[in-house]
Design a protein around this motif. Structure first.
Motif, short mmCIF file in Angstrom:
data_model
loop_
_atom_site.label_atom_id
_atom_site.label_comp_id
_atom_site.label_asym_id
_atom_site.label_seq_id
_atom_site.Cartn_x
_atom_site.Cartn_y
_atom_site.Cartn_z
N ILE A 79 8.99 -7.51 -7.76
CA ILE A 79 8.50 -8.50 -6.81
C ILE A 79 7.21 -8.06 -6.14
CG2 ILE A 79 10.77 -9.53 -6.36
CD1 ILE A 79 10.90 -7.87 -3.79
N LYS A 80 6.87 -6.77 -6.23
CA LYS A 80 5.59 -6.34 -5.63
C LYS A 80 4.40 -6.91 -6.40
CE LYS A 80 4.59 -1.92 -7.97
NZ LYS A 80 4.29 -0.49 -7.74
N PHE A 127 11.45 -1.72 -1.40
CA PHE A 127 10.26 -2.56 -1.17
C PHE A 127 10.64 -3.81 -0.38
CE2 PHE A 127 7.41 -6.02 -2.48
CZ PHE A 127 6.18 -5.46 -2.18
N TRP A 128 11.73 -4.45 -0.76
CA TRP A 128 12.17 -5.67 -0.07
C TRP A 128 12.53 -5.36 1.38
CZ3 TRP A 128 16.13 -7.80 2.65
CH2 TRP A 128 16.16 -9.18 2.76
N TYR A 176 8.66 3.32 -7.51
CA TYR A 176 9.01 2.01 -6.97
C TYR A 176 10.51 1.75 -7.05
CZ TYR A 176 9.20 -3.08 -6.51
OH TYR A 176 9.50 -4.35 -6.11
N HIS A 177 11.06 1.28 -5.93
CA HIS A 177 12.45 0.82 -5.87
C HIS A 177 12.45 -0.58 -5.27
CE1 HIS A 177 14.19 4.68 -6.99
NE2 HIS A 177 13.35 5.26 -6.14
N ALA A 222 0.82 -1.22 0.00
CA ALA A 222 0.00 0.00 0.00
C ALA A 222 0.85 1.26 0.00
CB ALA A 222 -0.94 -0.01 1.21
N GLY A 223 1.95 1.26 0.75
CA GLY A 223 2.79 2.44 0.84
C GLY A 223 3.61 2.71 -0.41
N PHE A 224 3.62 1.75 -1.35
CA PHE A 224 4.43 1.91 -2.56
C PHE A 224 3.57 2.20 -3.78
CE2 PHE A 224 6.98 -0.37 0.44
CZ PHE A 224 8.26 0.12 0.24
N ILE A 225 2.26 2.33 -3.58
CA ILE A 225 1.38 2.67 -4.70
C ILE A 225 1.58 4.12 -5.15
CG2 ILE A 225 -1.03 2.89 -5.43
CD1 ILE A 225 -1.71 0.56 -3.57
#
Length: 587
Positions: free
Chosen positions: A348-349, A138-139, A133-134, A126-129
């Motif tokens: 990967i998201k 994210f990982w 994107y990195h 949700a926080g990466f929408i």
């Protein structure tokens, strides 16, 4: 000298967490309060269903609110938008839970689990929408969440064990009378406010210039994946590929549960893929490089096996909720393979996002698991009813039809069966609001069969009221007692009636039991009675009370069968377990 956190630091951290996640804190406290109410109530309290649904609603709201908080924290939009989105999501979650029956069914519990998993997956991305994107960021974010969950669970378990032991020590050492429910209250306090606030305090901030989400890969995680997960995956792969080769060469059909084994392999494999992703291309990690390159290729033949197994079951027996989800996961895995093999720079998201949407897809609408299963089984039932108009069903077809009606009555309203055969069922539905499977099939001219592959080798009977009927009218009798196969009754002068003492002794025999009252021994021939009564057969649904009457010199005994089961060999029943009620009249 050791440095311990001061109370001021604890209060400051708690206050900051509450300020950052106010709605999540309210949901946690609300769920904990309702859980305390539930524990404090006695069994059978009329508010039990309301409290249970309130707790489930709080759990869903907590995760939904966290997803919204992470999204708006990253997007830096106004606080009012965050509140509005939280209230909308929370309202939908509450409405979803309160649509369940008071006695939550297995399918409703399954729907709750699916929605809960979907919302947890939403937290992951949700926080990466709203931001660029990195992959490494994210990982790292999800790694910190994962480790925080484990740490919070460890702290909570140790704290509960220590405090529970302290309570026991105080109780025993000072001879205090403490309500046993105190352990339930303690568990709620730790699993609710403490565990949740501890976890929330460690949720990383995505848009924080001071604490950036720089990749930090734990060495222990690499060793766990390399020496535990990867060998397990290799073992599953060898077993599954050998089994697939076997069924191809023997031209046999795959057994049903192989689909679950393929799913376990895929889940462990994807978890391993995610765990090693940051270092998969690093020099010196040959195992990781090989696994990262070949995993999705190795999934292709196993997906063929998975589709073969589940589609054959659906073709033979139609959709159920479980088969729907197996097929949905098979489709999801296929999309995953296509994405990671066809994309030059896969993200990967995509894994949590696609699985989250798949879960939501299965819950609402005509394509949902509930509606597809209903449509499939109703079509199967209609085809059997149409066939009945021209010919008699075989035993196998009657067995299939019995399982269909059982499935429909368990998961849906009984009224939906009526339109399928209105002429035959109208009279039955006029006299009974909730007819049983046996009664519906009898009205259709079909014999009911229990759906059990080994039913011909076993029998069982349970009087429907045996678990709830604690108060009986024994007018006309003098004594009532319950006897089981294991519990021996041996009491001397334990009852006084009309100035006379009575002693009782039970002894298990091959034919049943011997009941000795004072000096008279009465043989209760349970085996012969069970073998002579068709009501104990598996082909008859257990609804009617079964009684047996025995007369002796001084007593008349009525046996009420509450529960009984056993084996069938050469058309003879052998009792394994029983629970019977004896009503004794003194002559």
């Amino acid at each position: 000298m050791a440095n311990f956190p001061s109370l001021q630091n604890v209060f400051t951290a708690t206050r900051n967490t509450i300020q950052r996640f106010p709605l999540e804190t309210i949901a946690t406290l609300a769920g904990s309060v309702f859980a305390i109410f539930l524990v404090s109530k006695e069994y059978g309290d009329p508010n039990t269903a309301f409290y249970t649904k309130a707790i489930l609603s709080s759990l869903l709201c907590l995760v939904a609110f966290l997803s919204v908080s992470l999204y708006f924290s990253a997007s830096r939009k106004g606080y009012m938008y965050r509140l509005l989105a939280s209230f909308i999501l929370g309202g939908l979650a509450i409405a979803f839970v309160y649509s369940f029956e008071d006695d939550i069914s297995e399918v409703e519990a399954q729907q709750f689990v699916v929605l809960s998993i979907a919302l947890h997956l939403l937290v992951a991305f949700a926080g990466f929408i709203p931001k660029k994107y990195h992959q490494e960021e994210f990982w790292e974010f999800n790694k910190q969440l994962f480790l925080r969950i484990i740490t919070a669970g460890l702290y909570s378990n140790v704290l509960y064990a220590g405090l529970a032991l302290a309570i026991v020590a105080v109780k025993e050492l000072f001879d205090l009378e403490l309500n046993e429910k105190i352990f339930g209250y303690l568990f709620i306090a730790i699993a609710g406010p403490f565990n949740t606030l501890f976890f929330l305090n460690g949720v990383p901030e995505i848009q924080n210039s001071k604490n950036t989400l720089a990749l930090s890969y734990p060495v222990g995680l690499k060793k766990f994946t390399q020496y535990v997960l990867l060998p397990l995956i290799s073992l599953y792969l060898i077993i599954l590929l050998c089994y697939e080769a076997k069924i191809i060469f023997t031209l046999s059909l795959p057994i049903g549960w192989v689909s679950y084994l393929v799913l376990v392999f895929a889940i462990i494999g994807i978890l391993s893929f995610l765990l090693v992703q940051p270092i998969a291309t690093s020099a010196g990690n040959l195992w990781m490089q090989t696994f990262n390159r070949w995993f999705y290729y190795l999934l292709i033949p196993l997906l063929g096996l998975l589709f073969w197994a589940i589609l054959y079951r659906i073709y033979s027996y139609g959709f159920t909720h479980e088969r729907y989800y197996v097929l949905l996961l098979a489709v999801w895995l296929t999309l995953l393979v296509l994405y990671f093999l066809g994309s030059k720079n896969p993200k990967i998201k995509f894994i949590p996002m696609s699985l989250c949407f798949a879960g939501l897809f299965s819950l609402v609408g005509p394509q949902s698991a509930h509606n597809i299963s209903k449509w499939s089984q109703m079509n199967r039932l209609t085809s059997y009813v149409q066939k009945l108009k021209t010919q008699k069903l075989t035993t196998a077809e009657e067995k299939n039809m019995s399982s269909i009606v059982d499935f429909i009555l368990t998961n849906y309203a009984a009224e939906i069966v009526l339109p399928v055969a209105k002429d035959q069922l109208t009279a039955l539905y006029s006299s009974q609001k909730k007819p049983t499977s046996t009664e519906i099939l009898k009205a259709l001219g079909v014999q009911y069969h229990m759906w059990n592959d080994n039913s011909s080798n076993y029998f069982n009977y349970a009087y429907p009221d045996s678990d709830s009927k604690y108060i009986d009218n024994i007018q006309g009798y003098d004594i009532s007692m319950v006897v089981t196969q294991d519990a021996v009754i041996n009491c001397k002068n334990c009852l006084n009636l009309n100035a006379k003492n009575y002693s009782f002794l039970t002894e298990k025999k091959d034919y049943g039991i011997d009941l000795t009252i004072n000096n008279e021994t009465i043989a209760l021939l349970l085996n012969d009675f069970v073998n002579n009564q068709k009501q104990f057969d598996n082909t008859i649904e257990k609804q009617k009370k079964i009684t047996q009457t025995i007369d002796s010199k001084n007593y008349q005994i009525t046996i009420i069968y509450l529960e009984i089961d056993g084996k069938i060999s050469d058309n003879k029943k052998t009792i394994n377990n029983f629970r019977i009620k004896l009503l004794i009249k003194i002559k």
